[in-house]
Design a protein around this motif. Structure first.
Motif, short mmCIF file in Angstrom:
data_model
loop_
_atom_site.label_atom_id
_atom_site.label_comp_id
_atom_site.label_asym_id
_atom_site.label_seq_id
_atom_site.Cartn_x
_atom_site.Cartn_y
_atom_site.Cartn_z
N LEU A 41 0.93 -1.58 -0.20
CA LEU A 41 0.24 0.11 -0.12
C LEU A 41 0.82 1.46 -0.12
O LEU A 41 1.60 1.45 -0.38
CB LEU A 41 -0.96 -0.24 1.23
CG LEU A 41 -2.21 -1.42 0.71
CD1 LEU A 41 -2.35 -1.65 1.98
CD2 LEU A 41 -3.27 -1.45 0.22
N GLY A 42 0.08 2.33 0.98
CA GLY A 42 1.31 3.71 0.51
C GLY A 42 2.35 3.69 1.64
O GLY A 42 2.39 2.86 2.65
N HIS A 101 3.30 5.05 -3.42
CA HIS A 101 2.41 3.09 -3.78
C HIS A 101 4.13 2.43 -3.02
O HIS A 101 4.95 2.36 -4.30
CB HIS A 101 1.71 2.73 -4.46
CG HIS A 101 1.27 1.23 -4.24
ND1 HIS A 101 1.77 0.36 -4.57
CD2 HIS A 101 0.20 0.89 -4.32
CE1 HIS A 101 1.37 -0.71 -4.60
NE2 HIS A 101 -0.24 -0.44 -3.86
N THR A 189 -6.60 1.82 1.02
CA THR A 189 -6.67 2.63 0.15
C THR A 189 -8.05 2.63 -0.52
O THR A 189 -8.81 1.40 -0.72
CB THR A 189 -5.68 2.24 -1.02
OG1 THR A 189 -6.03 0.88 -1.56
CG2 THR A 189 -4.48 2.61 -1.10
N ASN A 229 -4.06 6.88 0.75
CA ASN A 229 -3.49 5.08 1.93
C ASN A 229 -4.21 5.77 3.50
O ASN A 229 -4.24 6.62 3.85
CB ASN A 229 -2.60 5.19 1.93
CG ASN A 229 -1.97 4.49 2.65
OD1 ASN A 229 -1.67 3.13 1.99
ND2 ASN A 229 -1.39 4.81 3.63
#
Length: 409
Positions: A41-42, A101, A189, A229
Motif C-alpha cells: 500500500l502507501g 505506493h 486504500t 492510503n
C-alpha cells in the motif's frame, strides 16, 4: 569487491543502486519471491530519503508516482482544534516529503537496477538459509523454490531481508521470534474526495484507536477523486505474542472499522466513509523487535527492517532503509577493509535508528514536569515532534550537510 544482498525490497534495491553509484558493480540481489511485483500500500518518503533518491538520479521517476505532502494535520493536546505541521518544502527542506505506493516505488527501483547493473544483478525465487565467513569472505547458502540448495561466495553479505530476516537469525540464533503487540493494524486504500489541500496527511486518535491517512496519487481530473492510503490501529488482545510463519496478514475487519470510525472526521476528511468502501484492505499484527546494539559482524551486516523494524506511525522505515543503503555504499567505497567499512556504517546509522525505534515504541523520555498519562493527541504530537528534531531530520542540517555520494574521479 563482490557484495551479496539478501532481500529485494526497497532497502535491498537501494543498496544495489548506491553501490553502483559508489563504483562497486559486482553486486547481486537475491530475493525469495519468484517475481518482484508492485504489492503493498502507501508509504511516506521523508525529505532525507528523497534527497538520496535525487542524488541517484531517480527523483523524477519517483516523484511522478505520487504526491508531495504539504503538512500533517492532527488534533492539539486538548483535542479542541486541528494543528497543521508543515512538511517537506513547506517546512524549509530543499526536497519534498513524498507519498507513494510502496510496490510502485519498489518496481521503479528494480527497473533502475536492471538498467544500471543488468538483469543478472537480481536473482529471484531463492531464500537465504545461512552463511559462513572467514578472513577472506562470506559463503552464503540459499535454497530455490524447488528446494535445491546452492551457495555463493562474496566479500560482503548485506541482510536486507525484512523483519523475519534469515541473516539476523543466523547472526543472533538465540533471539526470539518477532513479537506481536496486543494491537492490530488494518491498512487500505480508498478512492475518495481529497481533504484539506489535497496534499495533507491526517493523524488522529481517540481512546485506544488511531488513524492515519494520506493521498498517494494526484487528483484524478475525471472525477476529482484521489487514491488515499489509510492505516487504522486498534486494540486486539488475541493477536499478542510471538509470531511464526503464519498469522502475518489477513482480511481487514470492515465491519469493525465502520463501527469504530463512524462519525470520525478531521481536516475535511470523512474517515467513516473512507473505511467503509476501500479499494483494498488487509489486517496485520503490530509487530516489533527490540533495538539492537550491533548490526555488523565481520563481513556481514544488517539494513532496513532486518536491522531496525519500526512501527508505521514513526513514518520512517522505508526512508531510513534508503539512507542506510547510501551510507553503507559510501563506507564500502571508502575503506579497503570490508570489516572496517561495515563498522563505520554501523557507527553512523545505528544510534539514530535505535532512537527512532524507541520513539515508535513509546519509550522516549518525557519532560520532567509531565504528569499523568499522555492523551492520544499528545502522543501523536510527541511522535511528530520528536522525529522532526532528530539530527539529520531538520531542514538546516539536511540542506547543509555534504552528500553521501562519493566524488567521481
Amino acid at each position: 569487491m563482490r557484495v551479496l544482498v539478501a532481500g529485494g525490497g526497497i532497502g535491498g534495491l537501494a543498496v544495489a543502486l548506491s553501490l553502483h553509484d559508489a563504483g562497486i558493480t559486482e553486486v547481486t540481489v537475491i530475493d525469495a519471491a519468484l517475481r518482484i511485483r508492485p504489492l503493498g500500500l502507501g508509504i511516506s518518503l521523508l525529505p532525507h530519503a528523497v534527497r538520496e533518491l535525487a542524488e541517484l538520479d531517480l527523483y523524477h521517476p519517483i516523484a511522478n508516482l505520487g504526491v508531495p505532502l504539504s503538512g500533517v494535520a492532527f488534533p492539539d493536546r486538548r483535542a479542541t482544534r486541528v494543528v497543521l505541521a508543515p512538511r517537506g518544502q513547506r517546512a524549509g527542506f530543499l526536497w519534498p516529503h513524498l507519498s507513494v505506493h510502496r510496490g510502485e516505488l519498489q518496481v521503479a527501483l528494480l527497473r533502475a537496477v536492471y538498467q544500471r547493473l543488468g538483469r543478472a544483478a537480481v536473482r529471484t525465487g531463492s531464500r537465504l538459509t545461512g552463511f559462513d565467513q572467514d578472513d577472506d569472505g562470506v559463503t552464503a547458502y540459499f535454497v530455490d523454490g524447488e528446494g535445491r540448495p546452492w551457495q555463493e561466495r562474496a566479500d560482503v553479505l548485506v541482510g536486507a531481508d525484512g523483519i523475519n530476516s534469515a541473516t539476523r537469525a543466523t547472526l543472533l540464533p538465540d533471539e526470539s521470534a518477532p513479537v506481536a503487540q496486543p494491537r492490530i493494524l488494518m491498512r487500505g486504500t480508498t478512492r475518495c474526495a481529497p481533504f484539506a489541500d489535497g496534499h495533507t496527511m491526517i493523524m488522529t486518535a481517540h481512546g485506544e484507536a488511531r488513524f492515519m491517512a494520506h493521498p498517494i496519487k494526484p487528483i484524478d481530473p475525471r472525477d476529482g477523486y484521489t487514491l488515499t492510503n489509510w492505516l487504522a490501529e486498534l486494540p486486539d488482545r488475541q493477536s499478542a505474542g510471538e509470531l511464526g510463519d503464519t498469522g502475518w496478514n489477513g482480511p481487514a475487519d470492515l465491519r469493525r472499522l465502520a463501527r469504530v470510525f463512524r462519525g470520525w472526521s478531521i481536516a475535511g476528511a470523512d474517515i467513516g466513509a473512507m473505511v467503509r468502501s476501500p479499494t483494498e484492505a488487509s489486517g496485520y499484527p503490530l509487530v516489533t523487535r527490540p533495538p539492537l546494539d550491533q548490526w555488523s559482524f565481520g563481513r556481514v551486516t544488517l539494513l532496513g527492517d532486518a536491522a531496525h523494524p519500526m512501527y508505521p506511525y514513526v513514518l520512517g522505515g522505508a526512508s531510513e532503509s534508503i539512507v542506510d543503503a547510501r551510507v553503507l555504499a559510501r563506507s564500502l567505497g571508502s575503506y579497503r577493509d570490508p570489516v572496517e567499512a561495515l563498522e563505520m556504517y554501523e557507527r553512523a546509522r545505528l544510534p539514530l535508528n535505535k532512537w527512532l525505534q524507541l520513539i515508535g515504541h513509546g519509550r522516549v523520555p518525557r519532560a520532567e514536569d509531565a504528569t499523568g498519562p499522555l492523551t492520544a493527541a499528545e502522543e501523536i504530537g510527541g511522535i511528530i515532534g520528536a522525529y522532526g528534531h532528530l539530527p539529520g531530520h531538520d531542514p538546516a542540517s539536511l540542506n547543509e550537510r555534504p552528500s553521501y555520494g562519493l566524488a567521481k574521479v
